[in-house]
Design an enzyme around this catalytic site. Structure first.
Site: not given
Length: 326
Positions: A140-142, A243
């Protein structure tokens, strides 16, 4: 820095099934990711004396040749504070002898690298040294929160990676998008290409010529005056997929500093949004042991829920305009 000579690694049953690039990222600690892919492209890494691609899946009996390398000194294990340890324990949504699902907090990377000393995986390994084969199944993205799946056995990792490759793992996200969403469910099918800037920053863009196939289904859940709460379901798992897809159709994710709308972000910041509003709310997969289907859900954090309630009050519609998820 530590300089090593040529090394030959024999692949056993525990390593079999891994992609070569993922294997190298694990065994070549301290070597930048960009350099690992460079020596793969140049053929300096060999498997059974031959050149192979990064996507090659290792098999039992393979021999991997690693070229001479200068590596950074191994980083010490992270010091897990009592507060972080308690928080991570409280965030375990499901655990058994083969898998662990964590409700990852926003702001904590899943692993170290690119200027980050350590992340979730290093912290959990320090906290749980008894789990010797703890690995990330996906990332997962930060700034993204929610369901993060980890395996506790190499055999489980292989099975779960196979399920991802075959499209069998279901991942759903809650996302607050800028603008008024028109209509109902929308499938966005736009190929994505990943670039790394000189600074080391990763950036993804829509590229119909050279991009990799990527599709996301978006369903509106709650409409507000200037934004919409959506459920996003991934059909593929590309970097920054949700995104970039939302940016491409004119509804960027609120709180997104990379692909978002600065003016829309500033307006929501006044309302209390201090992070990316992207949350991995549901993970559904086949258990690698007994083959039952596991469905794990992570609720929205209190601050995001309060934000939605505040938006509804501002619109003068208690509870907002709630829609049925498809």
């Amino acid at each position: 820095m530590v300089e090593s000579g040529v090394r030959y690694l024999d692949i056993g049953e525990a390593e079999a099934g891994q992609r070569l690039d993922n294997f190298l990222l694990r065994v070549m600690k301290g070597v930048p990711r960009s350099h690992i892919y460079k020596i793969l492209r140049s053929g300096e890494v060999r498997v059974n004396k031959g050149r192979v691609k990064a996507q090659y899946h290792l098999t039992t009996g393979d021999q991997v040749r690693l070229p001479p390398l200068r590596q950074a000194e191994p980083s010490p294990s992270p010091t897990v504070t009592a507060k972080l340890a308690d928080d991570l324990r409280a965030r375990i949504l499901y655990e058994d002898e083969r898998v662990l699902v964590l409700d990852k907090p926003s702001g904590l990377a899943v692993h170290g690298g690119s200027g980050i000393a350590w992340g979730v995986i290093e912290a959990l390994r320090a906290l749980r040294p008894d789990i010797r084969e703890l690995e990330l199944v996906h990332r997962l993205d930060r700034e993204t929160s929610g369901c993060l799946l980890l395996s506790k056995r190499r055999s489980a990792l292989r099975q779960l990676h196979a399920e991802i490759r075959e499209g069998g793992m279901q991942k759903r996200y809650l996302v607050l998008a800028a603008g008024a969403w028109r209509g109902g469910e929308q499938r966005v099918d736009l190929p994505l290409r990943k670039n790394t800037l000189r600074s080391g920053e990763r950036i993804v863009c829509v590229d119909k010529g050279m991009g990799k196939a990527a599709a996301t289904r978006f369903s509106p859940l709650q409409r507000f005056a200037n934004c919409t709460l959506l459920e996003a379901e991934l059909e593929s798992g590309r970097t920054h997929q949700i995104r970039v897809h939302l940016q491409a159709i004119g509804h960027p994710v609120l709180g997104d500093e990379k692909y978002g709308d600065p003016d829309a972000n500033a307006a929501l910041r006044e309302t209390g949004l201090r992070r990316l509003f992207l949350h991995a709310s549901l993970l559904c997969f086949t258990h690698p042991g007994d083959q039952r289907v596991l469905r794990v859900e992570a609720p929205l954090s209190a601050n995001l829920q309060v934000l939605l309630e505040d938006l509804a009050r501002r619109d003068g519609r208690q509870g907002g305009q709630t829609l049925a998820a498809s």
